[in-house]
Write an enzyme that holds these catalytic residues in place. Structure first.
Site, mmCIF file in Angstrom:
data_model
loop_
_atom_site.group_PDB
_atom_site.id
_atom_site.type_symbol
_atom_site.label_atom_id
_atom_site.label_comp_id
_atom_site.label_asym_id
_atom_site.label_seq_id
_atom_site.Cartn_x
_atom_site.Cartn_y
_atom_site.Cartn_z
ATOM 1 N N HIS A 72 72.868 29.611 -5.367
ATOM 2 C CA HIS A 72 73.483 29.974 -4.093
ATOM 3 C C HIS A 72 73.323 28.839 -3.094
ATOM 4 O O HIS A 72 72.227 28.358 -2.863
ATOM 5 C CB HIS A 72 72.850 31.252 -3.528
ATOM 6 C CG HIS A 72 73.439 32.496 -4.120
ATOM 7 N ND1 HIS A 72 73.402 33.714 -3.501
ATOM 8 C CD2 HIS A 72 74.105 32.691 -5.278
ATOM 9 C CE1 HIS A 72 74.025 34.610 -4.254
ATOM 10 N NE2 HIS A 72 74.444 34.019 -5.343
ATOM 11 N N TYR A 201 72.649 38.851 5.463
ATOM 12 C CA TYR A 201 71.570 39.364 6.320
ATOM 13 C C TYR A 201 72.226 39.906 7.583
ATOM 14 O O TYR A 201 72.787 39.133 8.368
ATOM 15 C CB TYR A 201 70.583 38.244 6.673
ATOM 16 C CG TYR A 201 69.704 37.810 5.521
ATOM 17 C CD1 TYR A 201 70.170 36.948 4.528
ATOM 18 C CD2 TYR A 201 68.383 38.260 5.425
ATOM 19 C CE1 TYR A 201 69.353 36.554 3.471
ATOM 20 C CE2 TYR A 201 67.558 37.862 4.370
ATOM 21 C CZ TYR A 201 68.049 37.020 3.406
ATOM 22 O OH TYR A 201 67.229 36.638 2.360
ATOM 23 N N PRO A 293 59.415 40.669 3.397
ATOM 24 C CA PRO A 293 60.375 40.076 2.452
ATOM 25 C C PRO A 293 61.604 39.408 3.084
ATOM 26 O O PRO A 293 62.374 38.773 2.376
ATOM 27 C CB PRO A 293 60.798 41.261 1.579
ATOM 28 C CG PRO A 293 60.490 42.478 2.375
ATOM 29 C CD PRO A 293 59.336 42.132 3.251
ATOM 30 N N LYS A 297 60.039 34.782 0.625
ATOM 31 C CA LYS A 297 59.032 33.734 0.413
ATOM 32 C C LYS A 297 57.882 34.108 -0.526
ATOM 33 O O LYS A 297 57.177 33.222 -1.025
ATOM 34 C CB LYS A 297 58.406 33.339 1.760
ATOM 35 C CG LYS A 297 59.301 32.489 2.628
ATOM 36 C CD LYS A 297 59.268 31.042 2.187
ATOM 37 C CE LYS A 297 60.443 30.252 2.689
ATOM 38 N NZ LYS A 297 61.644 30.356 1.829
ATOM 39 N N TYR A 385 64.409 28.377 4.602
ATOM 40 C CA TYR A 385 64.868 29.274 3.539
ATOM 41 C C TYR A 385 64.809 28.586 2.168
ATOM 42 O O TYR A 385 64.409 29.196 1.178
ATOM 43 C CB TYR A 385 66.294 29.762 3.828
ATOM 44 C CG TYR A 385 66.658 31.017 3.067
ATOM 45 C CD1 TYR A 385 66.496 32.276 3.626
ATOM 46 C CD2 TYR A 385 67.150 30.929 1.758
ATOM 47 C CE1 TYR A 385 66.813 33.424 2.919
ATOM 48 C CE2 TYR A 385 67.469 32.075 1.041
ATOM 49 C CZ TYR A 385 67.304 33.318 1.621
ATOM 50 O OH TYR A 385 67.606 34.452 0.920
HETATM 51 P P1 RFL Z 1 51.897 40.521 -8.117
HETATM 52 O O1 RFL Z 1 53.293 40.333 -8.559
HETATM 53 O O2 RFL Z 1 51.561 41.672 -7.259
HETATM 54 O O3 RFL Z 1 51.020 40.537 -9.430
HETATM 55 C C1 RFL Z 1 49.665 40.918 -9.427
HETATM 56 C C2 RFL Z 1 49.318 41.438 -10.809
HETATM 57 O O4 RFL Z 1 47.936 41.726 -10.880
HETATM 58 C C3 RFL Z 1 47.762 42.962 -11.531
HETATM 59 N N1 RFL Z 1 46.448 43.494 -11.120
HETATM 60 C C4 RFL Z 1 45.352 43.469 -11.912
HETATM 61 N N2 RFL Z 1 45.161 43.031 -13.154
HETATM 62 C C5 RFL Z 1 43.922 43.151 -13.698
HETATM 63 N N3 RFL Z 1 42.891 43.720 -13.025
HETATM 64 C C6 RFL Z 1 43.042 44.189 -11.764
HETATM 65 N N4 RFL Z 1 42.011 44.727 -11.124
HETATM 66 C C7 RFL Z 1 44.320 44.067 -11.149
HETATM 67 N N5 RFL Z 1 44.821 44.414 -9.929
HETATM 68 C C8 RFL Z 1 46.107 44.060 -9.946
HETATM 69 C C9 RFL Z 1 48.944 43.786 -11.098
HETATM 70 O O5 RFL Z 1 49.224 44.865 -11.994
HETATM 71 C C10 RFL Z 1 50.042 42.738 -11.119
HETATM 72 O O6 RFL Z 1 50.690 42.649 -12.361
HETATM 73 O O7 RFL Z 1 51.345 39.217 -7.355
HETATM 74 P P2 RFL Z 1 51.739 37.648 -7.507
HETATM 75 O O8 RFL Z 1 51.705 37.218 -8.935
HETATM 76 O O9 RFL Z 1 50.905 36.967 -6.501
HETATM 77 O O10 RFL Z 1 53.270 37.576 -7.091
HETATM 78 C C11 RFL Z 1 53.669 37.831 -5.773
HETATM 79 C C12 RFL Z 1 55.077 38.429 -5.761
HETATM 80 O O11 RFL Z 1 55.125 39.514 -6.648
HETATM 81 C C13 RFL Z 1 55.488 38.885 -4.362
HETATM 82 O O12 RFL Z 1 55.041 37.987 -3.379
HETATM 83 C C14 RFL Z 1 57.018 38.984 -4.240
HETATM 84 O O13 RFL Z 1 57.524 39.999 -5.059
HETATM 85 C C15 RFL Z 1 57.413 39.260 -2.792
HETATM 86 N N6 RFL Z 1 58.867 39.488 -2.643
HETATM 87 C C16 RFL Z 1 59.764 38.433 -2.633
HETATM 88 N N7 RFL Z 1 59.324 37.167 -2.816
HETATM 89 C C17 RFL Z 1 60.219 36.144 -2.877
HETATM 90 O O14 RFL Z 1 59.785 34.993 -3.035
HETATM 91 N N8 RFL Z 1 61.579 36.323 -2.770
HETATM 92 C C18 RFL Z 1 62.090 37.560 -2.597
HETATM 93 O O15 RFL Z 1 63.317 37.689 -2.565
HETATM 94 C C19 RFL Z 1 61.179 38.667 -2.490
HETATM 95 N N9 RFL Z 1 61.645 39.910 -2.308
HETATM 96 C C20 RFL Z 1 59.363 40.780 -2.502
HETATM 97 C C21 RFL Z 1 60.777 40.970 -2.339
HETATM 98 C C22 RFL Z 1 58.518 41.881 -2.559
HETATM 99 C C23 RFL Z 1 59.037 43.140 -2.437
HETATM 100 N N10 RFL Z 1 58.114 44.198 -2.545
HETATM 101 C C24 RFL Z 1 58.298 45.313 -3.370
HETATM 102 C C25 RFL Z 1 56.762 44.035 -2.016
HETATM 103 C C26 RFL Z 1 61.309 42.220 -2.202
HETATM 104 C C27 RFL Z 1 60.444 43.317 -2.229
HETATM 105 C C28 RFL Z 1 61.086 44.655 -2.033
HETATM 106 C C1 PHB Z 2 66.152 40.566 -3.240
HETATM 107 O O1 PHB Z 2 67.178 40.232 -3.862
HETATM 108 O O2 PHB Z 2 65.383 41.439 -3.677
HETATM 109 C C2 PHB Z 2 65.815 39.913 -1.967
HETATM 110 C C3 PHB Z 2 66.588 38.847 -1.528
HETATM 111 C C4 PHB Z 2 66.305 38.239 -0.306
HETATM 112 C C5 PHB Z 2 65.253 38.709 0.465
HETATM 113 C C6 PHB Z 2 64.480 39.771 0.021
HETATM 114 C C7 PHB Z 2 64.762 40.384 -1.199
HETATM 115 O O3 PHB Z 2 65.006 38.128 1.664
#
Ligand code: RFL
Ligand code: PHB
Length: 391
Positions: A72, A201, A293, A297, A385
């Site tokens: 993108h 957005y 989110p 990032k 971004y």
């Molecule tokens: P995770 O993915 O939470 O993984 C942590 C893992 O540790 C496990 N765990 C354990 N394992 C063993 N023993 C324990 N005691 C444990 N406790 C926990 C868990 O089961 C899990 O598998 O952390 P990590 O690896 O640091 O990754 C971070 C990302 O997942 C997170 O920052 C992103 O998903 C945030 N996020 C977004 N980030 C982006 O860069 N671009 C995006 O577009 C974006 N959109 C989002 C998002 C997060 C969202 N939510 C649901 C919070 C959109 C949403 C809706």
């Molecule tokens: C997504 O596709 O889940 C997504 C994209 C952009 C954002 C947050 C989430 O800023």
């Protein structure tokens, strides 16, 4: 059990770290509390920064991403029924982002790890990190009902916001910085081609909305909702009607509806734990910091942390110098705070706070008008971004 690097958590941070260490000839063991299917299907991030894309490719984990990911070159800002496109390559000297879901990144890294890497144990819950400030830290864990100990040279806590690793940093040495927001995101997955070819957005008096996508046939959409909202309380037709209102334009743009296959609510939080290291325990990704989110990032910060750790440990193995390991926390936190600032700016630019005053409403519109009319303002958004460099 004994290993060089004990990794807690098989999210993007833990899985990529295991891969980077494997490529550098350093052994590791990954402990993950959930099962494989759960980790592979947890809906989360969708946007990879240029730097993340480059790291995945260099790690040998970019093949399917390059085939199926969608490059993108911009996003659309929508407000007051107007549309403004931000052109990333034109503003940043050629940078762009990739739409490739976190679920897919995890699937690719899990497959590689199981085929070529060291042990990756699912349903292995870390109970505590012990001896972080000694020369031989340990992770106590439970696997298949049996308690065991993993002896390590280093432990990296990649166990997310609710993990146990952070608790091993003594409170007296920790500082936390936090902000919660009085709203969340209701996210849906729908079997319908995205109604626009780039992310939208949208700022609206009724609250923020985001149009994103997973594939050319699957849309991902979000609505700002009050804190504590129950996703099941929203009927599908009400979700579509609300999305239509918030995305409405003066030029007759149409939102395509389709069957909703998943819905959930995510709270919004900014959080930083300092320092990101205590002795031989290092924190990476959501275990150390959370961003709302809106700036896309979170996953990219997690990637930045583990790249920094893998480089620092490789340097130590090659030169005997712990200089980069000692700098780990400061190096990561510089980037983390830039992402915190950017995510906060995007969040406050686009969401309507329940207690917003008429003055603040006008300021938001003025900030959006400024973005749409000043190349300098737009460049700042495009640089944030597409991402800050990995140190
Ligand atoms: P995770 O993915 O939470 O993984 C942590 C893992 O540790 C496990 N765990 C354990 N394992 C063993 N023993 C324990 N005691 C444990 N406790 C926990 C868990 O089961 C899990 O598998 O952390 P990590 O690896 O640091 O990754 C971070 C990302 O997942 C997170 O920052 C992103 O998903 C945030 N996020 C977004 N980030 C982006 O860069 N671009 C995006 O577009 C974006 N959109 C989002 C998002 C997060 C969202 N939510 C649901 C919070 C959109 C949403 C809706
Ligand atoms: C997504 O596709 O889940 C997504 C994209 C952009 C954002 C947050 C989430 O800023």
């Amino acid at each position: 059990m004994r290993t060089t690097v004990g990794i807690i958590g098989a999210g993007p941070a833990g899985l990529l770290l295991a891969r980077l260490l494997h490529n550098a000839g350093i052994d590791s063991v990954v402990l993950e509390s959930r099962d494989r299917a759960y980790v592979e299907h947890r809906q989360r991030a969708g946007i990879l920064e240029q730097g993340t894309v480059d790291v995945l490719r260099a790690a040998g984990a970019g093949e399917r991403m390059d085939r199926e990911g969608l490059r993108h070159d911009g996003i659309e800002l929508r407000y007051a029924k107007k549309r403004h496109r931000v052109d990333f390559p034109a503003l940043t000297g050629g940078r762009s982002v990739m739409v490739y879901a976190q679920t897919e990144v995890c699937k690719d890294l899990i497959a590689l790890q199981l085929k070529e890497g060291g042990p990756l144990l699912f349903e292995a819950e870390a109970l505590a990190v012990e001896g972080a400030d000694t020369g031989s830290p340990r992770v106590r864990f439970r696997h298949e009902g049996v308690e065991d100990v993993l002896e390590c040279d280093y432990v990296v806590g990649c166990d997310g916001f609710w993990g146990v690793a952070r608790k091993a940093v003594p409170a007296a040495l920790s500082r936390t910085f936090e902000r919660t927001y009085p709203f969340g995101w209701l996210g849906i997955l729908a079997d319908v081609p995205p109604s626009h070819d780039e992310l939208v957005y949208a700022h609206h008096d009724r609250g923020f909305a985001l149009l994103s996508m997973r594939t050319p046939t699957v849309s991902r959409l979000y609505l700002q909702v009050p804190e504590g909202t129950d996703a099941e309380a929203w009927r599908d037709e009400d979700i579509w009607a609300e999305l239509e209102r918030r995305f409405e334009t003066a030029d007759g743009w149409r939102l395509q509806r389709g069957p909703i296959t998943q819905k959930s609510v995510t709270p919004m939080r900014s959080y930083v734990h300092e320092p990101m290291r205590h002795g031989r325990l290092f924190l990476a990704g959501d275990a150390a910091h959370i961003v709302p989110p809106t700036g896309a990032k979170g996953l990219n910060l997690a990637v930045g942390d583990v790249v920094t750790f893998a480089r620092a440990l490789t340097y130590e193995k090659e030169t005997g110098s712990a200089e980069l390991l000692d700098a780990y926390s400061a190096t990561c936190l510089g980037r983390v705070w830039q992402a915190e600032r950017f995510s906060y700016d995007m969040t406050t630019l686009l969401h309507r706070a329940p207690d917003a005053t008429a003055f603040e409403d006008r300021l938001q519109l003025a900030r959006l008008e400024r973005l749409a009319s000043s190349r300098a303002a737009e460049t700042d958004l495009a640089e944030g971004y597409t991402g800050f460099p990995f140190g």
